[in-house]
Scaffold this motif. Structure first.
Motif, mmCIF file in Angstrom:
data_model
loop_
_atom_site.group_PDB
_atom_site.id
_atom_site.type_symbol
_atom_site.label_atom_id
_atom_site.label_comp_id
_atom_site.label_asym_id
_atom_site.label_seq_id
_atom_site.Cartn_x
_atom_site.Cartn_y
_atom_site.Cartn_z
ATOM 1 N N ALA A 205 0.815 -1.217 0.000
ATOM 2 C CA ALA A 205 0.000 0.000 0.000
ATOM 3 C C ALA A 205 0.849 1.268 0.000
ATOM 4 C CB ALA A 205 -0.937 -0.005 1.200
ATOM 5 N N GLY A 206 2.175 1.138 -0.129
ATOM 6 C CA GLY A 206 3.020 2.316 -0.263
ATOM 7 C C GLY A 206 3.656 2.817 1.010
ATOM 8 N N ALA A 207 3.516 2.103 2.141
ATOM 9 C CA ALA A 207 4.148 2.528 3.389
ATOM 10 C C ALA A 207 5.610 2.090 3.396
ATOM 11 C CB ALA A 207 3.415 1.939 4.588
ATOM 12 N N MET A 208 6.500 2.974 3.892
ATOM 13 C CA MET A 208 7.924 2.758 3.695
ATOM 14 C C MET A 208 8.703 2.793 5.005
ATOM 15 S SD MET A 208 8.440 5.417 0.471
ATOM 16 C CE MET A 208 8.234 6.832 1.559
ATOM 17 N N GLY A 209 9.774 2.005 5.041
ATOM 18 C CA GLY A 209 10.769 2.112 6.084
ATOM 19 C C GLY A 209 10.421 1.430 7.387
ATOM 20 N N GLN A 210 11.285 1.656 8.386
ATOM 21 C CA GLN A 210 11.116 1.009 9.682
ATOM 22 C C GLN A 210 9.878 1.490 10.417
ATOM 23 O OE1 GLN A 210 14.622 0.484 12.140
ATOM 24 N NE2 GLN A 210 15.981 1.053 10.457
ATOM 25 N N THR A 211 9.428 2.685 10.092
ATOM 26 C CA THR A 211 8.229 3.214 10.745
ATOM 27 C C THR A 211 7.067 3.344 9.766
ATOM 28 O OG1 THR A 211 9.285 5.373 10.452
ATOM 29 C CG2 THR A 211 9.369 4.398 12.638
ATOM 30 N N GLN A 212 7.222 2.808 8.552
ATOM 31 C CA GLN A 212 6.140 2.672 7.576
ATOM 32 C C GLN A 212 5.402 3.990 7.328
ATOM 33 O OE1 GLN A 212 5.128 -0.776 5.863
ATOM 34 N NE2 GLN A 212 7.290 -0.271 6.106
ATOM 35 N N PHE A 213 6.131 4.962 6.805
ATOM 36 C CA PHE A 213 5.550 6.242 6.415
ATOM 37 C C PHE A 213 5.084 6.178 4.971
ATOM 38 C CE2 PHE A 213 7.439 9.814 9.275
ATOM 39 C CZ PHE A 213 6.993 9.149 10.409
ATOM 40 N N ILE A 214 3.889 6.699 4.696
ATOM 41 C CA ILE A 214 3.500 6.880 3.307
ATOM 42 C C ILE A 214 4.265 8.086 2.764
ATOM 43 C CG2 ILE A 214 1.252 5.747 3.478
ATOM 44 C CD1 ILE A 214 -0.024 8.488 3.853
ATOM 45 N N PRO A 215 4.412 8.216 1.438
ATOM 46 C CA PRO A 215 5.272 9.278 0.885
ATOM 47 C C PRO A 215 4.920 10.687 1.332
ATOM 48 C CG PRO A 215 4.844 7.637 -0.797
ATOM 49 C CD PRO A 215 3.994 7.260 0.383
ATOM 50 N N SER A 216 3.630 11.029 1.397
ATOM 51 C CA SER A 216 3.271 12.394 1.806
ATOM 52 C C SER A 216 3.673 12.656 3.255
ATOM 53 C CB SER A 216 1.775 12.638 1.619
ATOM 54 O OG SER A 216 1.013 11.781 2.457
ATOM 55 N N THR A 217 3.572 11.639 4.116
ATOM 56 C CA THR A 217 3.990 11.800 5.506
ATOM 57 C C THR A 217 5.506 11.917 5.592
ATOM 58 O OG1 THR A 217 2.072 10.547 6.248
ATOM 59 C CG2 THR A 217 3.869 10.788 7.814
ATOM 60 N N PHE A 218 6.211 11.187 4.738
ATOM 61 C CA PHE A 218 7.665 11.335 4.696
ATOM 62 C C PHE A 218 8.041 12.779 4.366
ATOM 63 C CE2 PHE A 218 11.659 11.602 2.457
ATOM 64 C CZ PHE A 218 12.521 10.828 3.227
ATOM 65 N N LEU A 219 7.409 13.342 3.343
ATOM 66 C CA LEU A 219 7.746 14.702 2.943
ATOM 67 C C LEU A 219 7.468 15.709 4.054
ATOM 68 C CD1 LEU A 219 6.431 14.813 -0.741
ATOM 69 C CD2 LEU A 219 8.821 14.839 -0.001
ATOM 70 N N SER A 220 6.347 15.535 4.757
ATOM 71 C CA SER A 220 5.925 16.542 5.735
ATOM 72 C C SER A 220 6.491 16.327 7.122
ATOM 73 C CB SER A 220 4.391 16.564 5.828
ATOM 74 O OG SER A 220 3.907 15.345 6.375
ATOM 75 N N THR A 221 6.897 15.099 7.463
ATOM 76 C CA THR A 221 7.132 14.779 8.868
ATOM 77 C C THR A 221 8.452 14.077 9.151
ATOM 78 O OG1 THR A 221 4.723 14.540 9.071
ATOM 79 C CG2 THR A 221 6.026 13.719 10.889
ATOM 80 N N ALA A 222 9.029 13.363 8.195
ATOM 81 C CA ALA A 222 10.292 12.666 8.450
ATOM 82 C C ALA A 222 11.376 13.676 8.802
ATOM 83 C CB ALA A 222 10.700 11.839 7.234
ATOM 84 N N VAL A 223 12.302 13.275 9.678
ATOM 85 C CA VAL A 223 13.361 14.177 10.129
ATOM 86 C C VAL A 223 14.727 13.510 9.974
ATOM 87 C CG1 VAL A 223 11.882 15.407 11.758
ATOM 88 C CG2 VAL A 223 13.138 13.406 12.531
#
Length: 428
Positions: A205-223
């Protein structure tokens, strides 16, 4: 005398002089019209390569214009869409609706396990946690709960090509707006140069990484917690955990407050209050709602607005849900998920188990759930669309029907409630 005659002559000559020429008339001809701005240059993009799937190809051709309008460069769009084909496995997963719903008790029992607690023990003292807790205010136990549920502490991140997954979901159309938005966000990650497409691997479904962020959340919230210039939620656990903490903090996490507490209620309690008002623990105490462990409320909890929940009905454990519970649901808007994270966190911190055990629940078939929803609607209690999903609308309608019939109004759809609804509505 002579001088007067000269002056008189001058006056006479002056009076006979020609009057001054009038000023030329003012021109009323409008100025030339302003030159219209030149239209934007036409961006030429090669049409996507045919995949052989007519529905997918029609979507891909239309999507190009929307992607360009959203700021995706033509070269990026051409490169990433070239040779793209739908993934039949994803199409099947997205369209599959479970025949039987998993009861919350079964979910929790599968989540809060001794094995997970043992795995968390070796991670509690990771050096990254001190700085993350200080900055975001989210306890390490909560972050480990998220980490455990999302990827098994980073071990299971998914290996689907996120671009292909989201393109497949977009073309199917069931969640097109959402999937296209996430696809454009994924293309923006690639376009920024922060990560290549090969790194964008995740769930179907497009969730990514160890904390399974969707791409829009990665752009807005990943640090970028470690300051290396890259937000790496795949290989860098510090970035992944700090990103999860940032999401919870932005979702309203309150430092020092509980996420929830198990409570008890007196006999004859009005369960129609579940999932209803948010009151302070002192206000709930006036109705007999008290901590199940008998301990007093902390000052931080006493002033919080909490909601009563009976996730497995009146026969199961009851909880007061604090604002931090709803911050967890910004991560995944599921009552069971938030309970799983919180109860895992409690187990990681050494807290004892629940006072009231989870009951043995019987799974309901999709047909039973949809039949119950149709029966509620027929009886004048609107549960929304009869989709088989027992969400807030269904539980609210069920509570209203239960209360009107003098039943325990906990909003819990049990097999007995299904039978009663079918009998009253004459459903088959």
């Amino acid at each position: 005398m002579m001088r007067r005659r000269h002056l008189l002559l001058l006056y006479v000559l002056a009076g006979c002089a020609s009057p001054p020429r009038p000023a030329p008339p003012v021109s009323h001809v409008p100025p030339p019209a302003a030159t219209a701005p030149a239209p934007p240059p036409v961006v030429s993009v090669k049409p996507p390569t045919a995949s052989g799937d007519m529905i997918f190809d029609a979507w891909a051709a239309e999507f190009q214009g929307r992607a360009l309008a959203a700021g995706i460069r033509p070269d990026v769009l051409e490169r990433e869409m070239a040779g793209l084909t739908p993934d039949s496995k994803i199409a099947a997963l997205d369209s599959r609706q479970p025949e039987f719903s998993r009861p919350v008790s079964a979910y929790i029992k599968g989540v809060v396990t001794p094995d997970r607690a043992a795995l968390a023990t070796s991670r509690r003292d990771m050096a990254e946690f001190d700085a993350i807790e200080a900055r975001y205010g989210v306890p390490r136990e909560i972050l480990m709960g998220v980490w455990a549920l999302e990827s098994g502490f980073g071990a299971i991140q998914g290996d689907y090509d996120v671009i292909r997954s989201l393109a497949t979901l977009s073309a199917q159309g069931r969640r097109r707006d959402w999937a296209e938005g996430e696809l454009i966000a994924a293309l923006k990650i690639i376009q920024s140069g922060e990560h290549p497409r090969a790194q964008l691997r995740g769930s179907w479904a497009g969730a990514m990484g160890q904390t399974q962020f969707i791409p829009s959340t990665f752009l807005s919230t990943a640090v970028d917690h470690d300051g290396d210039g890259r937000r790496d939620i795949w290989r860098n656990r510090a970035d992944a955990l700090a990103s999860a903490a940032n999401l919870l903090a932005k979702g309203g996490w309150v430092r020092g407050q509980s996420w929830a507490r198990e409570v008890t209620v007196p006999a004859g309690f009005d369960f129609s209050l579940t999932e209803g008002p948010k009151l302070t623990p002192d206000q709930w105490a006036q109705m007999g709602v008290v901590r199940a462990d008998g301990l007093p409320w902390t000052e931080a909890d006493r002033t919080a607005q909490a909601q009563l929940s009976a996730p497995a009905g009146a026969a199961g454990p009851l909880f007061l849900l604090f604002p931090n519970h709803f911050a967890i649901r910004k991560y995944n808007n599921s009552l069971a998920y938030a309970l799983g994270v919180g109860l895992l966190a409690d187990s990681f911190s050494g807290a004892g188990g629940l006072t009231r055990p989870w009951p043995q629940e019987q799974p309901l078939s999709l047909v039973d759930r949809m039949t119950a929803q149709r029966a509620l609607a027929a009886l004048g209690f609107d549960p929304g669309a009869p989709d088989g999903v027992v969400g807030m609308n269904t539980r609210t309608a069920l509570r209203a029907w239960q209360k009107a019939r003098g039943l325990t109004a906990d909003g819990y759809l049990s097999p007995d409630m299904v039978r009663r609804l079918k009998a009253e509505a004459g459903a088959s």
